[in-house]
Design an enzyme around this catalytic site. Structure first.
Site, PDB file in Angstrom:
ATOM      1  N   LYS A  45       0.811  -1.220   0.000  1.00 15.98           N
ATOM      2  CA  LYS A  45       0.000   0.000   0.000  1.00 15.98           C
ATOM      3  C   LYS A  45       0.845   1.272   0.000  1.00 15.98           C
ATOM      4  O   LYS A  45       0.475   2.274  -0.613  1.00 15.98           O
ATOM      5  CB  LYS A  45      -0.939   0.002   1.202  1.00 15.98           C
ATOM      6  CG  LYS A  45      -1.909  -1.169   1.223  1.00 15.98           C
ATOM      7  CD  LYS A  45      -2.859  -1.103   0.016  1.00 15.98           C
ATOM      8  CE  LYS A  45      -3.785  -2.304  -0.046  1.00 15.98           C
ATOM      9  NZ  LYS A  45      -3.135  -3.553  -0.406  1.00 15.98           N
TER      10      LYS A  45
ATOM     11  N   GLU B 183      -2.477   7.046   7.740  1.00 14.13           N
ATOM     12  CA  GLU B 183      -3.135   7.825   6.698  1.00 14.13           C
ATOM     13  C   GLU B 183      -4.281   8.624   7.310  1.00 14.13           C
ATOM     14  O   GLU B 183      -4.889   8.205   8.308  1.00 14.13           O
ATOM     15  CB  GLU B 183      -3.659   6.856   5.626  1.00 14.13           C
ATOM     16  CG  GLU B 183      -4.055   7.463   4.307  1.00 14.13           C
ATOM     17  CD  GLU B 183      -4.365   6.364   3.288  1.00 14.13           C
ATOM     18  OE1 GLU B 183      -3.513   6.102   2.429  1.00 14.13           O
ATOM     19  OE2 GLU B 183      -5.440   5.759   3.378  1.00 14.13           O
TER      20      GLU B 183
ATOM     21  N   ARG C 244      -7.000  -7.569 -10.145  1.00 12.22           N
ATOM     22  CA  ARG C 244      -7.780  -8.775 -10.451  1.00 12.22           C
ATOM     23  C   ARG C 244      -9.191  -8.354 -10.833  1.00 12.22           C
ATOM     24  O   ARG C 244      -9.530  -7.171 -10.846  1.00 12.22           O
ATOM     25  CB  ARG C 244      -7.853  -9.668  -9.214  1.00 12.22           C
ATOM     26  CG  ARG C 244      -8.380  -8.919  -7.988  1.00 12.22           C
ATOM     27  CD  ARG C 244      -8.663  -9.815  -6.814  1.00 12.22           C
ATOM     28  NE  ARG C 244      -8.845  -9.094  -5.573  1.00 12.22           N
ATOM     29  CZ  ARG C 244      -9.935  -8.450  -5.202  1.00 12.22           C
ATOM     30  NH1 ARG C 244     -10.972  -8.386  -6.007  1.00 12.22           N
ATOM     31  NH2 ARG C 244     -10.014  -7.840  -4.027  1.00 12.22           N
TER      32      ARG C 244
END
Length: 445
Positions: A116, A200, A293
């Site tokens: 991430k 974050e 995906r």
């Protein structure tokens, strides 16, 4: 076109991939665990191979067993669906090394987006908006506290290697951060083998909006609209719709352009999703993560854009052009997906069991992608998803009306299920208004 395909998944997504393969004349081979031997996807495949016991690590995530099944059945390509091995770069590399086609993005793109922090930094460099946060892992609690003081509370504590809503905690102050940091780090080490944590900015009121992208065989990246995914429990989605009722034409153009830049930044090929957080007050959006995906919620995009994303995936893997004109993508109508899970409709705790009644709804604009039939048993070994109820209409109001009727018509007995929750949601004034956020489920409870 690919002539034969190994489907390395189970339940509704395996059945979904097999359905498209058969329509295209592609021989579809399924792998399955001992626990899933009686499920529909096994019998609907042209051939099936048992790859191990119920434990996913010994079956669906068993790379050696899966590659042995591919070799013994002589398939040409492997489709991983979602979950399990779908975002495993080492597996994608092993598939290519075995001389097989991988129906997904390249290992480099999977690796780049799997972490991430690395993904955030790449996106920022590509001009994709990212939320204020750390550019490297918070090495210890002291570093996390310092980062949070710079970012400003509340903050989200996230596993850098996490995904699917797992490995996340919210801290409103330093005391909470100290607790959440240790909790998330321990969870990340246990689940992902990587305890790296990022800090974050947390937005108390936010919408979860994502963009479907497709990296074409000729190198172009195209965006097929956005999906609203804000109806969630425990940071995991329950309902998705397209288009998002929160997105204006101007905002949509910015969303799609950012998603294309994200895909181009990693040379993306095949289907993927760029997930973002949207501040409904300011109209600002921030990159959250890229899922390398096919998504669970891909059917709403298929219904709005009139494409078969599994077919497009196979065409990209085979080096073929898409079935549509990338320069003339036109959305039509509205679509909503409801994830029918084996869980109680109040606390959303798993409730597996034998299915005694299973009658799927029918009618105009109604589609059901299911993994089970009456007589099957939902076991505790896998995700609780039993089926996806997808409805479409000329507009959002018609889609909601059809969804109400379809939920009422869906007859399901045996395992606990969340159909009563959907009946409640589809009459909820906040949801009906379209002005909702990721806190809607908690407000309903």
């Amino acid at each position: 076109m690919i002539e034969s395909l190994l489907v390395v998944n189970r339940g509704e997504i395996a059945r979904r991939i097999i359905r498209t393969a058969k329509l295209l004349g592609v021989r579809a081979v399924a792998v399955h665990s001992e626990a899933d031997a009686g499920l529909p996807f096994v019998t609907e495949a042209d051939e099936a191979v048992c790859v191990g016991p119920a434990n996913p690590a010994q079956s669906y995530r068993n790379v050696e067993a899966v590659l042995a099944a591919a070799k013994s059945t002589g398939v040409q390509a492997i489709h991983p669906g979602y979950g399990f091995l779908s975002e495993n770069a080492d597996f994608a590399q092993a598939v290519a090394a075995s001389g097989l086609l991988w129906v997904g993005p390249g290992p480099d793109a999977i690796t780049a987006m799997g972490d991430k922090i690395n993904a955030r930094n790449l996106m920022a460099a590509a001009g994709v908006p990212v939320a204020p946060g750390t550019t490297e892992p918070a090495a210890d609690l002291t570093a996390a506290v310092e980062a949070a003081s710079e970012i400003g509370y509340p903050v989200m504590v996230k596993a850098a290697a996490g995904g699917g809503g797992m490995g996340m905690g919210i801290a409103n102050d330093e005391a909470a951060l100290r607790t959440e940091y240790d909790k998330v780090r321990a969870f990340a080490e246990r689940m992902f083998g990587d305890g790296s944590v990022l800090i974050e900015r947390y937005f108390p009121r936010v919408r979860h909006v994502e963009v479907q992208i497709l990296g074409l065989a000729d190198g172009r990246v195209v965006a097929l609209g956005e999906r609203e995914c804000s109806v969630q429990r425990r940071n995991q989605k329950l309902v998705e719709e397209s288009p998002s009722p929160a997105v204006t034409p101007e905002l949509r153009s910015r969303f799609l352009a950012a998603a294309v830049r994200a895909g181009e930044a990693v040379g993306y090929r095949n289907a993927g999703t760029v997930e973002c957080l949207l501040d409904p007050t300011t109209g600002e959006f921030f990159f959250l993560e890229m899922n390398t995906r096919l998504q669970v919620e891909h059917p709403v995009t298929e219904l709005v854009y009139g494409v078969d994303l599994v077919e497009e995936q196979l065409r990209v893997a085979a080096g073929l052009p898409p079935t549509f004109d990338p320069d003339a993508l036109t959305p039509r109508g509205h679509a909503i997906e409801l994830r029918v899970n084996a869980e109680d409709p109040k606390r959303f705790l798993p409730g597996p069991g034998a299915i005694t009644t299973w009658t799927e709804p029918t009618g105009e604009g109604v589609r059901v992608d299911s993994g089970y039939v009456a007589g099957n048993t939902v076991t505790p070994f896998y995700d609780s998803l039993m089926a996806k109820l997808i409805v479409s209409g000329a507009d959002r109001a018609e889609a909601i009306s059809r969804a109400r009727a379809a939920v009422a018509q869906f007859q399901l007995a045996g395992p606990k299920n969340n159909l009563p929750f959907f009946a409640e949601l589809l009459d909820n004034p906040e949801f009906l208004s379209g002005d909702y956020d990721t806190g809607i489920v908690s407000r309903m409870r």
